[in-house]
Design an enzyme around this catalytic site. Structure first.
Site, PDB file in Angstrom:
ATOM      1  N   HIS A  19       0.817  -1.210   0.000  1.00  0.00           N
ATOM      2  CA  HIS A  19       0.000   0.000   0.000  1.00  0.00           C
ATOM      3  C   HIS A  19       0.854   1.264   0.000  1.00  0.00           C
ATOM      4  CE1 HIS A  19      -4.170   0.867  -0.108  1.00  0.00           C
ATOM      5  NE2 HIS A  19      -4.381   1.134   1.160  1.00  0.00           N
ATOM      6  N   ASN A  66      -6.971   6.359   2.727  1.00  0.00           N
ATOM      7  CA  ASN A  66      -8.347   6.646   2.309  1.00  0.00           C
ATOM      8  C   ASN A  66      -8.790   8.079   2.586  1.00  0.00           C
ATOM      9  OD1 ASN A  66      -8.225   3.960   1.698  1.00  0.00           O
ATOM     10  ND2 ASN A  66      -9.660   3.321   3.271  1.00  0.00           N
TER      11      ASN A  66
END
Length: 189
Positions: A19, A66
């Protein structure tokens, strides 16, 4: 001035995970151009480099993946830059591991960091460099997979792709998004 944003998650536990590949590309650029120490502004760790006389901000949002949009929007608004002067680097589950794809604009394609940035900027008209991390094996949970480190077998290929991604960012700064797309997308795995 231009802004290059690498997406990832802050904290030692997330270092070198799939990520955080955006942070890895920023680190490569910082190393190439001997960036000084970082500062914490606009909810991001920021380093400055100069590429052919142009100031480039290397931005690693510290808001978690996010929620990256608030950091990016704050930077863009503060510096009064149009969206075409930013490049977002993020992981992509839908590309094979190490494959790169650059687009001048487009949808988030399910990448939640990109989606939040588009929502906060109220546009999808910004460049994004997607870095393939492949799909999770078997029935592995996606969130577990993206927070996993690359295997030793993958590392050499990933390190080469990080170099190619940094080369593409340089081309984007020097020659624009079309030249960078031609370079990155034709050299991709």
């Amino acid at each position: 001035m231009k802004i290059v944003v690498g997406l990832g998650n802050p904290g030692r536990q997330y270092m070198n995970t799939r990520h955080n590949i955006g942070f890895e590309v920023l680190a490569e650029l910082a190393k190439r151009y001997q960036a000084g120490s970082s500062s914490l502004r606009h909810e991001a760790e920021i380093k400055e480099i100069f590429l052919e006389g142009e100031k480039i901000l290397l931005c690693a949002p510290q808001t978690y993946m996010n929620l990256s949009g608030s950091s990016v929007a704050s930077l863009i608004n503060f510096h009064k830059l149009p969206p075409e002067d930013i490049l977002i680097i993020c992981d992509d589950l839908n590309l094979p591991s190490g494959q790169l794809r650059l687009r001048a604009s487009g949808s988030s394609g399910g990448q939640k960091g990109l989606k939040d940035i588009a929502v906060k900027l109220k546009t999808e008209e910004f460049a994004r460099l997607r870095f393939g991390i492949g799909r999770p094996p078997g029935r592995m949970d996606v969130s577990s997979y993206v927070l996993q480190k690359f295997s030793d077998a993958e590392l050499t290929e990933i390190q080469i792709s990080v170099q190619h991604a940094a080369d593409g960012v340089e081309t984007w700064v020097k020659e624009g998004v079309v030249k960078a797309m031609n370079q990155i997308n034709s050299n991709s795995v």
